[in-house]
Design a protein around this motif. Structure first.
Motif, PDB file in Angstrom:
ATOM      1  N   SER A  23      -9.049 -13.880  -5.712  1.00 20.23           N
ATOM      2  CA  SER A  23      -8.260 -14.849  -6.480  1.00 20.23           C
ATOM      3  C   SER A  23      -7.322 -15.660  -5.593  1.00 20.23           C
ATOM      4  CB  SER A  23      -7.458 -14.136  -7.551  1.00 20.23           C
ATOM      5  OG  SER A  23      -6.620 -13.198  -6.923  1.00 20.23           O
ATOM      6  N   ILE A  25      -8.097 -17.746  -3.572  1.00 17.61           N
ATOM      7  CA  ILE A  25      -8.586 -19.113  -3.467  1.00 17.61           C
ATOM      8  C   ILE A  25      -7.763 -20.049  -4.332  1.00 17.61           C
ATOM      9  CG2 ILE A  25     -10.270 -18.950  -5.344  1.00 17.61           C
ATOM     10  CD1 ILE A  25     -10.708 -20.721  -1.958  1.00 17.61           C
ATOM     11  N   TRP A  26      -7.179 -19.447  -5.379  1.00 22.06           N
ATOM     12  CA  TRP A  26      -6.358 -20.288  -6.257  1.00 22.06           C
ATOM     13  C   TRP A  26      -5.062 -20.736  -5.609  1.00 22.06           C
ATOM     14  CZ3 TRP A  26      -8.463 -22.698 -10.028  1.00 22.06           C
ATOM     15  CH2 TRP A  26      -9.630 -22.181 -10.619  1.00 22.06           C
ATOM     16  N   VAL A  28      -5.017 -22.399  -3.053  1.00 17.94           N
ATOM     17  CA  VAL A  28      -5.236 -23.763  -2.547  1.00 17.94           C
ATOM     18  C   VAL A  28      -4.786 -24.812  -3.569  1.00 17.94           C
ATOM     19  CG1 VAL A  28      -6.936 -25.358  -1.667  1.00 17.94           C
ATOM     20  CG2 VAL A  28      -7.061 -22.956  -1.054  1.00 17.94           C
ATOM     21  N   PRO A  29      -5.322 -24.719  -4.796  1.00 19.98           N
ATOM     22  CA  PRO A  29      -4.819 -25.725  -5.762  1.00 19.98           C
ATOM     23  C   PRO A  29      -3.334 -25.554  -6.065  1.00 19.98           C
ATOM     24  CG  PRO A  29      -6.295 -24.175  -6.831  1.00 19.98           C
ATOM     25  CD  PRO A  29      -6.414 -23.921  -5.366  1.00 19.98           C
ATOM     26  N   ALA A  32      -1.642 -27.290  -3.381  1.00 23.82           N
ATOM     27  CA  ALA A  32      -1.771 -28.731  -3.584  1.00 23.82           C
ATOM     28  C   ALA A  32      -0.813 -29.189  -4.673  1.00 23.82           C
ATOM     29  CB  ALA A  32      -3.203 -29.075  -3.958  1.00 23.82           C
ATOM     30  N   ALA A  33      -0.754 -28.377  -5.721  1.00 25.08           N
ATOM     31  CA  ALA A  33       0.145 -28.744  -6.830  1.00 25.08           C
ATOM     32  C   ALA A  33       1.580 -28.737  -6.364  1.00 25.08           C
ATOM     33  CB  ALA A  33      -0.045 -27.769  -7.988  1.00 25.08           C
ATOM     34  N   VAL A  35       2.649 -29.233  -3.332  1.00 26.83           N
ATOM     35  CA  VAL A  35       2.874 -30.415  -2.480  1.00 26.83           C
ATOM     36  C   VAL A  35       3.058 -31.656  -3.340  1.00 26.83           C
ATOM     37  CG1 VAL A  35       1.785 -31.922  -0.802  1.00 26.83           C
ATOM     38  CG2 VAL A  35       1.667 -29.462  -0.490  1.00 26.83           C
ATOM     39  N   LEU A  39       6.358 -33.871  -3.843  1.00 21.81           N
ATOM     40  CA  LEU A  39       6.428 -35.324  -3.627  1.00 21.81           C
ATOM     41  C   LEU A  39       7.122 -36.015  -4.797  1.00 21.81           C
ATOM     42  CD1 LEU A  39       2.945 -36.192  -2.123  1.00 21.81           C
ATOM     43  CD2 LEU A  39       5.164 -36.440  -1.037  1.00 21.81           C
TER      44      LEU A  39
ATOM     45  N   ASP B  45     -18.214 -15.527  -5.724  1.00 22.01           N
ATOM     46  CA  ASP B  45     -17.144 -16.198  -6.461  1.00 22.01           C
ATOM     47  C   ASP B  45     -17.254 -17.717  -6.379  1.00 22.01           C
ATOM     48  OD1 ASP B  45     -15.169 -15.640  -8.128  1.00 22.01           O
ATOM     49  OD2 ASP B  45     -13.556 -15.526  -6.625  1.00 22.01           O
ATOM     50  N   ARG B  48     -15.653 -20.182  -9.097  1.00 24.12           N
ATOM     51  CA  ARG B  48     -14.205 -20.188  -9.115  1.00 24.12           C
ATOM     52  C   ARG B  48     -13.641 -20.909  -7.881  1.00 24.12           C
ATOM     53  NH1 ARG B  48     -10.973 -14.701  -9.484  1.00 24.12           N
ATOM     54  NH2 ARG B  48     -12.945 -13.931 -10.329  1.00 24.12           N
ATOM     55  N   ARG B  49     -14.233 -20.622  -6.732  1.00 29.02           N
ATOM     56  CA  ARG B  49     -13.757 -21.283  -5.499  1.00 29.02           C
ATOM     57  C   ARG B  49     -13.961 -22.793  -5.584  1.00 29.02           C
ATOM     58  NH1 ARG B  49     -15.645 -17.855  -0.230  1.00 29.02           N
ATOM     59  NH2 ARG B  49     -14.780 -15.845  -0.889  1.00 29.02           N
ATOM     60  N   ALA B  52     -11.426 -24.243  -7.791  1.00 33.12           N
ATOM     61  CA  ALA B  52     -10.085 -24.241  -7.179  1.00 33.12           C
ATOM     62  C   ALA B  52      -9.960 -25.339  -6.148  1.00 33.12           C
ATOM     63  CB  ALA B  52      -9.815 -22.895  -6.539  1.00 33.12           C
ATOM     64  N   LEU B  53     -10.960 -25.425  -5.287  1.00 30.55           N
ATOM     65  CA  LEU B  53     -10.879 -26.427  -4.227  1.00 30.55           C
ATOM     66  C   LEU B  53     -10.949 -27.837  -4.793  1.00 30.55           C
ATOM     67  CD1 LEU B  53     -13.089 -24.627  -1.584  1.00 30.55           C
ATOM     68  CD2 LEU B  53     -10.635 -25.069  -1.444  1.00 30.55           C
ATOM     69  N   LEU B  55     -10.033 -28.772  -7.770  1.00 32.56           N
ATOM     70  CA  LEU B  55      -8.764 -29.088  -8.421  1.00 32.56           C
ATOM     71  C   LEU B  55      -7.699 -29.465  -7.380  1.00 32.56           C
ATOM     72  CD1 LEU B  55      -8.428 -26.526 -11.313  1.00 32.56           C
ATOM     73  CD2 LEU B  55      -8.572 -29.008 -11.477  1.00 32.56           C
ATOM     74  N   ALA B  56      -7.647 -28.672  -6.302  1.00 29.08           N
ATOM     75  CA  ALA B  56      -6.672 -28.961  -5.234  1.00 29.08           C
ATOM     76  C   ALA B  56      -6.930 -30.339  -4.658  1.00 29.08           C
ATOM     77  CB  ALA B  56      -6.777 -27.911  -4.147  1.00 29.08           C
ATOM     78  N   MET B  59      -5.759 -32.946  -7.001  1.00 25.08           N
ATOM     79  CA  MET B  59      -4.299 -33.067  -7.001  1.00 25.08           C
ATOM     80  C   MET B  59      -3.815 -33.863  -5.797  1.00 25.08           C
ATOM     81  SD  MET B  59      -2.936 -29.392  -8.135  1.00 25.08           S
ATOM     82  CE  MET B  59      -3.646 -28.547  -9.514  1.00 25.08           C
ATOM     83  N   LEU B  60      -4.454 -33.606  -4.675  1.00 25.93           N
ATOM     84  CA  LEU B  60      -4.007 -34.329  -3.482  1.00 25.93           C
ATOM     85  C   LEU B  60      -4.468 -35.779  -3.497  1.00 25.93           C
ATOM     86  CD1 LEU B  60      -4.496 -31.675  -0.678  1.00 25.93           C
ATOM     87  CD2 LEU B  60      -2.401 -32.361  -1.828  1.00 25.93           C
ATOM     88  N   PHE B 179      -2.845 -37.050   3.036  1.00 26.54           N
ATOM     89  CA  PHE B 179      -3.323 -36.548   1.751  1.00 26.54           C
ATOM     90  C   PHE B 179      -4.768 -36.940   1.512  1.00 26.54           C
ATOM     91  CE2 PHE B 179       1.274 -36.554   1.127  1.00 26.54           C
ATOM     92  CZ  PHE B 179       1.427 -35.260   0.692  1.00 26.54           C
TER      93      PHE B 179
END
Lengths: 553, 206
Positions: A23, A25-26, A28-29, A32-33, A35, A39, B45, B48-49, B52-53, B55-56, B59-60, B179
C-alpha cells in the motif's frame, strides 16, 4: 527431460519474506497531493491584498505582467486593467504580495514609471526596454486602504529619504514647478516637492526638499530666492539681466545662500518657514521689516510712472509704488493723481533707528506720521522725477526741497499723506513757460512794420538802379569795348605800326653797324678827320681786314 | 472452457525476465531461481499501483499547467510562459506548426495517457471483455508515446543551456517544467506497472 509430470520436474522458487507494504504505492499520489496542496497554500499565503489604482492612462501597463516595485523590489503585479464606470480613468487592479500588505495603507502613493523627458532631464530610461512599471512609496499610516488614485508624475520626494523639507512663501510661483531644482552654490541639493496656494489666496507656499547631508546648510538665517529663467527687468534702473544657470533658464529653480556677515548658523528644523525672494539681490539685502503704506497727491500728469517704480529717499531705494489712481476735485476742477507706495522704513538703516527712537511707537508700530512730521517741516517733499531719460520712466523721490512752500501735514491721517512738489521735469516746463512769456513781450508787430518800410525803401532804390544806372553803365561798357578793339587791332602782328617798327629797327641796326665802321676807321686814321680819307692801297701787298667793308658808308 | 490451458491451471509460472518456467510458489514472494527476478503470476498489485501513479501524475499535471515553465528575458523584457500561453504565443507569432507540435506533445499526449490508462483500468477492474484487441492496441500505443511528451522538458532544458546572452536574451526554467517532467515520468511508470495480461483474465471468470 523425462515423461514425468512437468510440475515435479520444475525447480522450487526461492521464498522471500515481504519487504515492504504494497500500500506504500499510495504514498506517491499522496505526495503529489501534498505538493499540489502546498502550492495552493503557498499561493494563498503569498497572495496579499488586492488593490485598485486609478490612472489617467494605461499607457505601458500590461495585465498579468507589469510589476509594482518599491525600491526596485517587486511587491506585486498588475492583475487586470479596466475602464472606470465614467470612462474617465483606468482602473488598474493590482495583486500585492503578502509581504507587501503594508502597501495597502493610506498614504501610499503609486505612479507609473515610464521614460520621461522633461525640462529638468530624462528619467526612467531603463523602462524603455523593460517596459513600464508601477512605482510605489509607502507612507506612515497603518490604516488600510484598497482604492488609490495614482500620481501622474513621479513624486519628487520619497518617504523616508534623508534630508529635510522646508516651506517657502512667495507671492507667485514664477516658472517653478514640482521637481524644479534647488541650488546651493550652484550645486543641485534638492528640489521642489509641491506647491499650494495659500488658503487666503494671497500667496503661494512651496514645499522644497533638500537632500541629506546638504540639508544642514539650511540655517535659520538662510535666504532663498527664485532663480527661475532669465530675469530681465527694464525699470528706472535700466535694463537688467540675471540667470542662475542654463538649466534654470529653462526649468526654473530655487537657490539659497547664507547672508553675509554674522548670522544665526544653527541648522533650520524640519518644515521651517522661509520667504522666497524674487532675486538674489533682494534676498541678500538686509531685512526690510514690515512695509508701510504712504500716499501722495500729485497735481500734474505722471506719464512714465508705473506700479513698481522705485521710491527713493535721498537716493536710497526705500520702497515701490503700488497704486496710481486718478482723483477729481470738484472745487478746483482738477484731476490730482493719488499715488500709493509701500515703503520699508528699515531700509534707512541707522537713520531709521534714530528717527524711530525719536518718534516713538503707536499701535505697536513705529509712529510713521510723527517720524515724517518734522522732516516735512524741513522741506521733505515727494517728487516724480525722471529716472531714465531714454525710456522716460519716472520714480518717486523723497527729497528736501529748499524754499518749499509750507504745507499742512496731518499727523493723524491714515494712511499718512506726504506733500508733493513739482519734479525737476516740471520745473523745466515752468522755466520754458517763463521763456515763452518773455518772448511774448517782444514787439514783434512794430518790428515787422519797420522792417516792412525799410524793405519798401530798398525796393525803390533798387528800382532806380535798374531804370537809370544800368543803361548808362551799358553805354560806357560798349565804349570801353570799342577802345579795347582798336588797341587790339593796333597791336596785331600784321598792322602797319608793327611793320614800321620792324623797318625802323632794321635801319637803326644798319646805322649802328656803319657807326662802328666809322669809329674803327677813325681809331686807325685819326688824321682823316682833318685830311679826309685817302685812297685805298693796292690789295695784294697786305691783307687788311675787310678794308672795303669799312669804307662803305 | 475452450482454448489452451493457462499456466495457473497447470500450476506453473514463468519468469518475466529470463523466461524460465517453474512451479507456482505457494507464497506471494518468490524469486526466479535462475536470474533472481521476482516471480509473480501477474504483476503484483498492478491495478492499484497504476491507479496510484496515474492519480499522482494527474495531480502534478495541474501545477504543471498552471505554473509558468519558462522565463524568456529579451532586452529586459521579462516574459513568463505556461505551456498553454507558450502554445498560444507560438500560434499568434506565426509558427502554427510548432504550436501544433508543442500542443500535441504537452497537452494531447498526457491527456491521452490519462484517458487511455483510466479506460484500461476501469474496464479491467470491471473484468469487461469488451474490445480486448483494441484495448491491447491502446496499451501498446500508450507505451510507445509515453516518452514523447518529454519534448517540452527537453525544449526548456536546451533553450536554457543555449540561450544565454545575458541582457539581450536569456531563458530560465521555472517550477512548472519540473511538475511537467514529473507528470510524464509518473505516467510512464503508471503504464509500466499496468499488466495487460489482466485484461485477458476477464473472460476466464465469466
Amino acid at each position: 527431460m523425462t515423461e514425468q509430470s512437468p510440475r515435479e520436474e520444475l525447480p522450487e522458487p526461492v521464498v522471500r519474506t515481504r519487504r515492504f507494504s504494497l500500500s506504500l504505492i499510495w504514498l506517491v499520489p499522496v505526495l503529489a497531493a501534498v505538493v499540489g496542496l502546498s502550492l495552493v497554500v503557498h499561493a494563498w499565503l503569498q497572495a496579499g491584498p488586492g488593490i485598485t489604482i486609478t490612472f489617467q492612462t494605461a499607457e505601458g501597463l500590461e495585465a498579468g505582467k507589469t510589476p509594482v516595485r518599491y525600491k526596485n523590489v517587486v511587491i506585486g503585479k498588475v492583475d487586470s486593467l479596466e475602464l472606470s464606470d465614467d470612462r474617465q480613468r483606468v482602473r488598474v487592479k493590482v495583486a500585492l504580495n503578502k509581504s507587501a500588505s503594508s502597501f495597502a495603507t493610506r498614504g501610499t502613493r503609486y505612479w507609473v514609471v515610464r521614460p520621461r523627458i522633461g525640462l529638468g532631464g530624462v528619467s526612467g530610461v531603463d523602462t524603455l526596454l523593460s517596459g513600464a512599471f508601477i512605482g510605489a512609496d509607502v507612507g506612515d499610516s497603518e490604516d488600510e486602504q484598497y482604492e488609490f488614485k495614482g500620481l501622474e508624475m513621479p513624486p519628487a520626494v520619497l518617504h523616508g529619504a534623508p534630508g529635510k523639507s522646508f516651506v517657502l512663501h512667495t507671492d507667485d510661483l514664477g516658472s517653478l514647478d514640482t521637481g524644479s531644482p534647488v541650488y546651493y552654490r550652484r550645486i543641485q541639493v534638492g528640489r521642489v516637492a509641491s506647491y499650494t496656494l495659500d488658503r487666503d489666496g494671497k500667496g503661494v507656499s512651496l514645499r522644497i526638499f533638500v537632500d541629506g547631508p546638504n540639508d544642514h546648510f539650511v540655517t535659520r538665517s538662510t535666504r532663498f530666492w527664485n532663480a527661475s529663467g532669465v530675469d530681465v527687468s527694464l525699470g528706472a534702473n535700466g535694463l537688467k539681466l540675471n540667470t542662475q544657470s542654463l538649466a534654470t533658464v529653462i526649468a526654473g529653480g530655487v537657490a539659497f545662500e547664507e547672508p553675509h556677515g554674522p548670522h544665526d548658523a544653527t541648522p533650520a528644523p524640519e518644515d521651517a518657514d522661509f520667504t522666497l525672494f524674487k532675486d538674489q539681490v533682494t534676498a541678500m539685502a538686509p531685512p526690510d521689516g514690515p512695509p508701510r503704506y504712504i500716499r501722495m497727491r500729485f497735481n500734474q500728469a505722471l506719464r512714465g510712472l508705473a506700479v513698481d517704480a522705485p521710491v527713493e529717499f535721498l537716493g536710497i531705494n526705500v520702497g515701490s509704488v503700488v497704486s496710481i489712481n486718478l482723483d477729481y476735485e470738484a472745487k478746483d476742477e482738477r484731476f490730482p493723481l493719488t499715488v500709493g507706495a509701500l515703503i520699508y522704513p528699515q531700509r534707512l538703516g541707522g537713520a531709521y533707528d534714530k528717527l524711530a527712537a525719536q518718534a516713538g511707537t503707536k499701535d505697536g508700530r513705529v509712529d510713521l506720521a510723527r517720524m515724517f512730521g518734522p522732516l516735512v517741516e524741513h522741506g521733505l517733499r515727494a517728487q516724480a522725477r525722471t529716472g531714465n531719460l531714454l525710456t522716460g520712466q519716472l520714480y518717486i523721490a523723497l527729497d528736501f526741497v529748499p524754499k518749499a512752500p509750507k504745507v499742512a501735514f496731518d499727523p493723524n491721517a491714515t494712511p499718512i499723506e506726504l506733500p508733493t512738489a513739482p519734479g525737476s521735469f516740471d520745473k523745466l516746463q515752468e522755466q520754458l513757460a517763463d521763456i515763452v512769456t518773455k518772448l511774448q513781450k517782444v514787439p514783434f508787430d512794430s518790428i515787422g512794420q519797420n522792417l516792412d518800410a525799410t524793405l519798401g525803401d530798398l525796393d525803390r532804390t533798387l528800382r532806380h538802379v535798374n531804370g537809370d544806372v544800368l543803361p548808362e553803365l551799358k553805354g560806357t561798357l560798349k565804349g570801353a569795348q570799342r577802345t579795347l578793339g582798336s588797341a587790339d587791332s593796333a597791336l596785331s602782328s600784321d598792322s602797319p605800326l608793327q611793320q614800321n617798327l620792324g623797318s625802323t629797327l632794321e635801319e637803326l641796326q644798319r646805322m649802328a653797324r656803319s657807326l662802328r665802321a666809322l669809329t674803327d676807321y677813325l681809331g686807325v686814321h685819326p688824321e682823316s678827320l682833318i685830311r679826309g680819307r685817302r685812297g685805298d692801297r693796292p690789295p695784294p701787298s697786305s691783307p687788311p681786314a675787310r678794308p672795303g667793308q669799312g669804307s662803305k658808308p | 472452457m475452450s482454448g489452451p490451458p493457462r499456466a495457473h491451471e497447470l500450476g506453473i509460472i514463468g519468469c518475466h525476465v529470463c523466461g524460465l518456467v517453474c512451479r507456482e510458489p505457494a507464497v506471494e514472494d518468490a524469486a526466479c531461481p535462475r536470474c533472481g527476478a521476482a516471480l509473480h503470476r501477474r504483476k503484483h498489485d498492478s491495478i492499484r499501483r497504476t491507479w496510484a501513479l496515474l492519480l499522482a501524475a494527474f495531480m502534478l499535471y495541474i501545477p504543471a499547467n498552471v505554473l509558468p515553465i519558462m522565463r524568456t528575458v529579451s532586452l529586459g523584457d521579462v516574459d513568463d510562459n505556461t505551456i498553454i500561453s507558450g502554445v498560444v504565443e507560438l500560434w499568434v507569432k506565426g509558427s502554427p506548426s510548432l504550436a501544433v507540435i508543442v500542443f500535441t506533445a504537452s497537452i494531447v499526449v498526457p491527456m491521452m495517457k490519462f484517458l487511455v490508462l483510466g479506460t484500461l483500468l476501469v474496464s479491467t477492474q470491471r473484468r469487461s471483455g469488451w474490445a480486448l484487441r483494441q484495448r491491447a492496441g491502446l496499451y501498446r500505443l500508450v507505451e510507445f508515446i509515453g516518452y514523447w511528451s518529454m519534448l517540452d522538458v527537453f525544449v526548456v532544458a536546451l533553450l536554457t543551456a543555449l540561450v544565454r546572452f545575458g541582457f539581450f536574451s536569456q531563458v530560465e526554467p521555472l517550477p512548472g517544467v519540473v511538475f511537467f517532467g514529473l507528470t510524464v515520468i509518473l505516467t510512464m511508470f503508471s503504464s509500466m506497472s499496468f499488466d495487460p495480461r489482466l485484461m485477458w483474465d476477464a473472460p476466464d471468470h465469466d
